[in-house]
Design a protein around this motif. Structure first.
Motif, PDB file in Angstrom:
ATOM      1  N   ARG A 160       0.939  -1.304   0.145  1.00 12.22           N
ATOM      2  CA  ARG A 160       0.062   0.138   0.142  1.00 12.22           C
ATOM      3  C   ARG A 160       0.791   1.220   0.094  1.00 12.22           C
ATOM      4  O   ARG A 160       0.412   2.506  -0.505  1.00 12.22           O
ATOM      5  N   HIS A 161       2.048   1.107   0.437  1.00 10.49           N
ATOM      6  CA  HIS A 161       2.921   2.455   0.711  1.00 10.49           C
ATOM      7  C   HIS A 161       4.427   2.130   0.556  1.00 10.49           C
ATOM      8  O   HIS A 161       4.801   0.891   0.763  1.00 10.49           O
ATOM      9  N   VAL A 162       5.458   2.810   0.453  1.00 11.86           N
ATOM     10  CA  VAL A 162       6.819   2.722   0.324  1.00 11.86           C
ATOM     11  C   VAL A 162       7.339   3.419   1.355  1.00 11.86           C
ATOM     12  O   VAL A 162       8.603   3.418   1.315  1.00 11.86           O
ATOM     13  N   LYS A 163       6.732   3.548   2.620  1.00 13.58           N
ATOM     14  CA  LYS A 163       7.400   4.041   3.697  1.00 13.58           C
ATOM     15  C   LYS A 163       8.524   3.451   4.168  1.00 13.58           C
ATOM     16  O   LYS A 163       9.679   3.771   4.523  1.00 13.58           O
ATOM     17  N   GLU A 164       8.238   2.066   4.163  1.00 15.03           N
ATOM     18  CA  GLU A 164       9.317   1.257   4.740  1.00 15.03           C
ATOM     19  C   GLU A 164      10.468   1.179   3.960  1.00 15.03           C
ATOM     20  O   GLU A 164      11.646   1.072   4.471  1.00 15.03           O
ATOM     21  N   THR A 203      -4.434  -9.540   6.328  1.00 13.90           N
ATOM     22  CA  THR A 203      -3.271  -8.889   6.016  1.00 13.90           C
ATOM     23  C   THR A 203      -2.382  -9.895   5.238  1.00 13.90           C
ATOM     24  O   THR A 203      -1.192  -9.561   5.038  1.00 13.90           O
ATOM     25  N   VAL A 204      -2.724 -11.163   5.149  1.00 10.97           N
ATOM     26  CA  VAL A 204      -1.670 -12.275   4.666  1.00 10.97           C
ATOM     27  C   VAL A 204      -1.636 -11.785   3.116  1.00 10.97           C
ATOM     28  O   VAL A 204      -2.766 -11.730   2.482  1.00 10.97           O
ATOM     29  N   VAL A 205      -0.504 -11.931   2.559  1.00 10.03           N
ATOM     30  CA  VAL A 205      -0.372 -11.690   1.037  1.00 10.03           C
ATOM     31  C   VAL A 205       0.032 -13.231   0.649  1.00 10.03           C
ATOM     32  O   VAL A 205       1.083 -13.880   1.096  1.00 10.03           O
ATOM     33  N   PRO A 206      -0.788 -13.940  -0.319  1.00  8.81           N
ATOM     34  CA  PRO A 206      -0.592 -15.137  -0.495  1.00  8.81           C
ATOM     35  C   PRO A 206       0.868 -15.586  -1.265  1.00  8.81           C
ATOM     36  O   PRO A 206       1.363 -14.977  -1.972  1.00  8.81           O
ATOM     37  N   ASN A 207       1.518 -16.417  -0.273  1.00  4.36           N
ATOM     38  CA  ASN A 207       2.702 -17.049  -0.695  1.00  4.36           C
ATOM     39  C   ASN A 207       4.027 -15.998  -0.781  1.00  4.36           C
ATOM     40  O   ASN A 207       5.021 -16.067  -1.450  1.00  4.36           O
ATOM     41  N   CYS A 262       3.902   0.662  10.669  1.00  2.50           N
ATOM     42  CA  CYS A 262       2.205   0.569  10.434  1.00  2.50           C
ATOM     43  C   CYS A 262       1.887   0.073   9.264  1.00  2.50           C
ATOM     44  O   CYS A 262       2.421   0.525   7.882  1.00  2.50           O
ATOM     45  N   TYR A 263       0.855  -0.342   9.038  1.00  2.00           N
ATOM     46  CA  TYR A 263       0.318  -0.949   7.585  1.00  2.00           C
ATOM     47  C   TYR A 263      -0.297   0.119   6.955  1.00  2.00           C
ATOM     48  O   TYR A 263      -0.192   0.013   5.566  1.00  2.00           O
ATOM     49  N   LYS A 288       1.884   9.883   9.967  1.00  2.00           N
ATOM     50  CA  LYS A 288       2.297   9.193  11.091  1.00  2.00           C
ATOM     51  C   LYS A 288       1.886   7.951  11.339  1.00  2.00           C
ATOM     52  O   LYS A 288       0.627   7.535  10.531  1.00  2.00           O
ATOM     53  N   ALA A 289       2.174   7.268  12.170  1.00  2.00           N
ATOM     54  CA  ALA A 289       1.725   5.762  12.237  1.00  2.00           C
ATOM     55  C   ALA A 289       0.270   5.678  12.974  1.00  2.00           C
ATOM     56  O   ALA A 289       0.114   6.658  13.910  1.00  2.00           O
ATOM     57  N   CYS A 290      -0.439   4.904  12.599  1.00  2.00           N
ATOM     58  CA  CYS A 290      -1.877   5.182  12.938  1.00  2.00           C
ATOM     59  C   CYS A 290      -2.141   4.743  14.501  1.00  2.00           C
ATOM     60  O   CYS A 290      -2.805   4.981  15.067  1.00  2.00           O
ATOM     61  N   GLY A 291      -1.209   3.765  15.075  1.00  2.00           N
ATOM     62  CA  GLY A 291      -1.254   3.221  16.492  1.00  2.00           C
ATOM     63  C   GLY A 291      -2.251   2.293  16.451  1.00  2.00           C
ATOM     64  O   GLY A 291      -2.624   1.767  17.842  1.00  2.00           O
ATOM     65  N   LYS A 292      -3.063   1.843  15.731  1.00  2.00           N
ATOM     66  CA  LYS A 292      -4.294   1.189  15.835  1.00  2.00           C
ATOM     67  C   LYS A 292      -4.548  -0.374  15.142  1.00  2.00           C
ATOM     68  O   LYS A 292      -5.089  -1.215  15.454  1.00  2.00           O
ATOM     69  N   CYS A 293      -3.661  -0.266  14.168  1.00  2.00           N
ATOM     70  CA  CYS A 293      -3.596  -1.622  13.443  1.00  2.00           C
ATOM     71  C   CYS A 293      -2.757  -2.569  14.001  1.00  2.00           C
ATOM     72  O   CYS A 293      -2.049  -2.232  15.074  1.00  2.00           O
ATOM     73  N   GLY A 294      -2.791  -3.841  13.694  1.00  2.00           N
ATOM     74  CA  GLY A 294      -2.045  -5.028  14.603  1.00  2.00           C
ATOM     75  C   GLY A 294      -0.618  -4.684  14.461  1.00  2.00           C
ATOM     76  O   GLY A 294      -0.068  -5.091  15.606  1.00  2.00           O
ATOM     77  N   ALA A 295      -0.112  -4.183  13.570  1.00  5.12           N
ATOM     78  CA  ALA A 295       1.334  -3.939  13.386  1.00  5.12           C
ATOM     79  C   ALA A 295       1.987  -2.770  14.510  1.00  5.12           C
ATOM     80  O   ALA A 295       2.840  -3.056  15.247  1.00  5.12           O
ATOM     81  N   CYS A 296       1.098  -1.744  14.460  1.00  8.76           N
ATOM     82  CA  CYS A 296       1.513  -0.859  15.557  1.00  8.76           C
ATOM     83  C   CYS A 296       1.189  -1.006  16.815  1.00  8.76           C
ATOM     84  O   CYS A 296       1.916  -0.859  17.782  1.00  8.76           O
ATOM     85  N   GLU A 297       0.079  -1.918  17.248  1.00  8.10           N
ATOM     86  CA  GLU A 297      -0.098  -2.296  18.550  1.00  8.10           C
ATOM     87  C   GLU A 297       0.894  -3.168  18.959  1.00  8.10           C
ATOM     88  O   GLU A 297       1.480  -3.178  20.118  1.00  8.10           O
TER      89      GLU A 297
END
Length: 229
Positions: free
Chosen positions: A49-53, A104-108, A195-196, A201-210
């Motif tokens: 979804r984004h290229v921030k990483e 959030t699983v990307v197949p394979n 963050c997904y 700024k990071a959302c703080g609510k998605c699983g990755a942030c938590e």
């Protein structure tokens, strides 16, 4: 007289690190450097979804003087439908153990990325691919579980004339333990993105942030990145 190093001993000094730019792979990258390896960092644009990483990954590698390739494989996205990380599907909120996080699983994905990384390892004469799977991902992501890593390792040891080992230094520990190791190495996590969502700024609510925030809390350290909430 110094004993002459074997070819295998020389090769093991070079490693490929799959480096997303997140805090786990950032720690893996630095662990490889701390282990005295010559690191070839490899990042993938697979249509996420984004290229921030990826931007964080490039910045870190430039600052460390690490060889870094960012490979565009986004064309495979047309084959990997159904993930909220690559499709127009809302990013779920909540902890990784929640059922809705399976979107959030990307197949394979990891089999594909590991296969490419192993090919790169053979081409540069590296005998290991460092990969940041950890126990916190086991519930949701089948391709982060020990049995997957072991089977992939078995295949990669025989897939080429040159054996390549899949090495996951944090496979049996969680994100808090990964961060603890990073803190012991004196790492600064301000140039990592977990963050997904790809907002400012990071959302703080998605699983990755938590999970990230839990890791910092468990280690009594303040996360250096900014959050919306």
């Amino acid at each position: 007289m110094t004993e002459k190093l074997s070819t295998e001993q020389i090769k093991i000094e070079k490693v490929v690190v799959i480096y997303s730019g997140g805090m786990d792979s950032f720690t893996v990258l630095n662990r490889a450097l701390k282990d005295g390896k010559e690191v070839f960092a490899l990042s993938f644009d697979y249509g996420q979804r984004h290229v921030k990483e990826l931007e964080c990954a490039s910045k870190v590698c430039n600052s460390l003087g690490v060889k870094h390739k960012v490979i565009d494989i986004s064309s495979i996205n047309q084959l990997l439908a159904g993930s909220s990380l690559t499709d127009d599907i809302d990013i779920p909120e909540g902890h990784y153990e929640a059922e809705n996080m399976k979107s959030t699983v990307v197949p394979n994905r990891n089999m594909i990325l590991l296969s490419l990384a192993v090919g790169y390892a053979v081409s540069v004469g590296a005998a290991q691919v460092y990969y940041g799977a950890h126990s916190g991902d086991h519930t949701i992501y089948p391709d982060c579980r020990p049995e997957f890593v072991q089977k992939m390792n078995d295949v990669c040891l025989i897939a080429n004339y040159e054996s390549v080992e899949i090495f996951s230094p944090y496979l049996t520990v969680d994100k808090s333990a990964i961060l603890s190791d990073g803190i012991s190495m004196g790492l600064d996590y301000s140039d990592t993105w977990t963050c997904y969502n790809g907002r400012e700024k990071a959302c703080g609510k998605c699983g990755a942030c938590e999970e990230r925030l839990e890791a910092f809390s468990d280690n009594n350290v303040v996360d250096p990145i900014e959050y919306e909430a």
